[in-house]
Design a protein around this motif. Sequence first.
Motif, PDB file in Angstrom:
ATOM      1  N   SER A  63       2.300   2.399   0.995  1.00 37.07           N
ATOM      2  CA  SER A  63       2.446   1.992   2.593  1.00 37.07           C
ATOM      3  C   SER A  63       2.420   3.220   3.349  1.00 37.07           C
ATOM      4  N   MET A  96       4.056  -3.831   2.522  1.00 39.11           N
ATOM      5  CA  MET A  96       5.623  -4.289   2.312  1.00 39.11           C
ATOM      6  C   MET A  96       5.729  -4.762   1.206  1.00 39.11           C
ATOM      7  N   ARG A  97       6.730  -4.751   0.421  1.00 41.50           N
ATOM      8  CA  ARG A  97       7.065  -5.177  -0.864  1.00 41.50           C
ATOM      9  C   ARG A  97       8.122  -6.531  -0.526  1.00 41.50           C
ATOM     10  N   GLY A 116       4.429   0.944  -2.240  1.00 46.08           N
ATOM     11  CA  GLY A 116       4.550   2.044  -2.613  1.00 46.08           C
ATOM     12  C   GLY A 116       3.291   2.903  -1.875  1.00 46.08           C
ATOM     13  N   ASP A 169      -6.749  -3.273  -3.849  1.00 49.53           N
ATOM     14  CA  ASP A 169      -5.971  -3.347  -2.821  1.00 49.53           C
ATOM     15  C   ASP A 169      -4.989  -2.185  -2.957  1.00 49.53           C
ATOM     16  N   ALA A 170      -4.310  -2.057  -1.826  1.00 46.03           N
ATOM     17  CA  ALA A 170      -3.256  -1.164  -1.504  1.00 46.03           C
ATOM     18  C   ALA A 170      -2.144  -1.925  -1.999  1.00 46.03           C
ATOM     19  N   GLY A 227       1.697  -9.963  -1.610  1.00 44.22           N
ATOM     20  CA  GLY A 227       1.447  -9.186  -3.104  1.00 44.22           C
ATOM     21  C   GLY A 227       0.171  -8.423  -2.886  1.00 44.22           C
TER      22      GLY A 227
HETATM   23  C1  4AZ Z   1       3.902  -2.174   0.064  1.00 43.37           C
HETATM   24  O1  4AZ Z   1       4.781  -2.569  -0.162  1.00 43.37           O
HETATM   25  C2  4AZ Z   1       2.410  -2.793   0.261  1.00 43.37           C
HETATM   26  N1  4AZ Z   1      -1.271  -5.449  -0.496  1.00 43.37           N
HETATM   27  C3  4AZ Z   1       1.567  -2.157   0.766  1.00 43.37           C
HETATM   28  C4  4AZ Z   1       0.408  -2.632   1.190  1.00 43.37           C
HETATM   29  C5  4AZ Z   1       0.369  -3.863   0.505  1.00 43.37           C
HETATM   30  C6  4AZ Z   1       1.423  -4.724  -0.097  1.00 43.37           C
HETATM   31  C7  4AZ Z   1       2.511  -4.085  -0.099  1.00 43.37           C
HETATM   32  C8  4AZ Z   1      -1.053  -4.845   0.929  1.00 43.37           C
HETATM   33  O2  4AZ Z   1       3.802  -0.900   0.266  1.00 43.37           O
END
Ligand code: 4AZ
Length: 534
Positions: free
Chosen positions: A212, A1-2, A210, A206-207, A235
Amino acid sequence: MRFGLVLTLCLYVAALTGSALAATPRIVGGQEATAADWGFVAALETKHGSSFCGGAVVAPQWVLTAGHCRLYSASAVQVVAGATDLAAPNRQVLMVDRQLRHPLYRQPVKGAPRADLMLVHLTSATTAPVIPIATGTKAPAVGTLLHVAGWGSTAYSSRDDTYGPGVTLLRQTAVRVSPADTCATAYGTKAFATAAMFCAALPDKDACAGDSGGPLVSGAGASGILVGVVSWGTGCALNDYPGVYSLAAHNRCWIESTIGLPGAPDVALATDDGSLVVNWESSKPCVEATDPTGFRIRIAETGHQIDVGGTVRRLDLAGLVNGAPLTVLVSALNINGEGPAASKTATPGPNLVTAVEAVWSAYRQVTTTFVLAPHATDVQWRIEGGSDLKFKAAPWQVAPAASEPTIISFARSGVPRGRQLEFRIATFDGAITSTTERIELSVATPPVAIRRPHLRGTAAVGTTLHCDLGHWSGTRPFVVVRQWLRDDQALADQTAATFVPRTVDAGRTVACRVTISGPGGIVRRTTSGLVIAS
Ligand code: 4AZ
């Protein structure tokens, strides 16, 4: 999650990290991924081709992604499957017609969704490989090495909480499963739901935004197994904030019931007067299981097929054949097709009404006979059908309660011969029973003489002559009329079976004319004449 949690927790981030991390290149911290290892990865794109989430092909027409990836309507989304290069000219672009979020999806803490899953249905099947979903219910052991891939940001800056741009070539990185309490401590137990989520991290890997919805897998390539779905985090690649994933195994029942065929329902049959009551329950492997869209009921012996909606659980089949066992099959339907059928066999009780016969009772007249079984309450009945005879409007009649069978006879005149007719009786016992019984009347055939009429006896004055009718075939009943003739002239009042010639008949010719009228027509035959001796 952004957004969301990133913002709610930014104070923590600032407090805990003290010094802001420098932007780190890659997924974050990964390498380019190969199609051989990641053929099942899918990208969710807008119709302009900008990718906003990842996903995994879990069935030829289904992509599993994150619930929070439902950002646009289905028609505004397209899926690229089986490609690592989103700009490849031969990439497979698929249309979307449904986006089904997990029914328990919600955000008790903004930015930290629970049951963060969505199944996206493609209008056509992808040729991309399908990844199996991990079995069991728990997250892999702490420290298990897993891999995650996506086209998301390769950099995050905690200094100004900004995310770098995404990529067109898929990237992947390794992460290790974190202890649940590390994660709960980092995010709080309100945000982090232990049973349904888990965290994974490795330093500087990390992921990120985008990514997600993208897959976190154990194994590689054809032996890859889907363990998690990228969900959220504070973050990216921050030391104290591991990435949060939805636990795929925990949601396997919802996933499988949505992408697969429905199970066979539980079926119960109750028999009644000439009827079967079919009751069924949909098989529900878990509370989140997707409900069938409908049910299909078939009667094996008659070939009947009835489709009902997904909320229907009962069907009354009336007017069934007396005493014959019937096998009822019930199957559930969903958007993937028809599931296996469950079958039950039962014998309906005798009909309240039984058809006995429909016969020609006279020329152009039909009598229909039905029998009502003994009945405790008054029964209403009426003859229906035979639209050409206008029986539809026949009024209801009442047959009083009876402990013995009641015979219902219904005569109808003016019925043209040579017609195949169907009669139907409807009954109503004042409650629910309405049984119909059909009866067919066959075509009437005209009388035909097998042995012609003839005279018997000696042709002499004072001696009795017999007018023998001969033998006739054809639809009965017959109405027979004899007429004695003298020199071909009808003799008044001489219509009996016998005739005794008198002196006046001597030397004249006497004969008998026979008229046979049946439902099939009228035929006349005259016997050979005899000359009367004096
Ligand atoms: C995203 O916004 C997002 N570090 C996905 C994963 C993480 C943070 C943001 C985990 O898609």
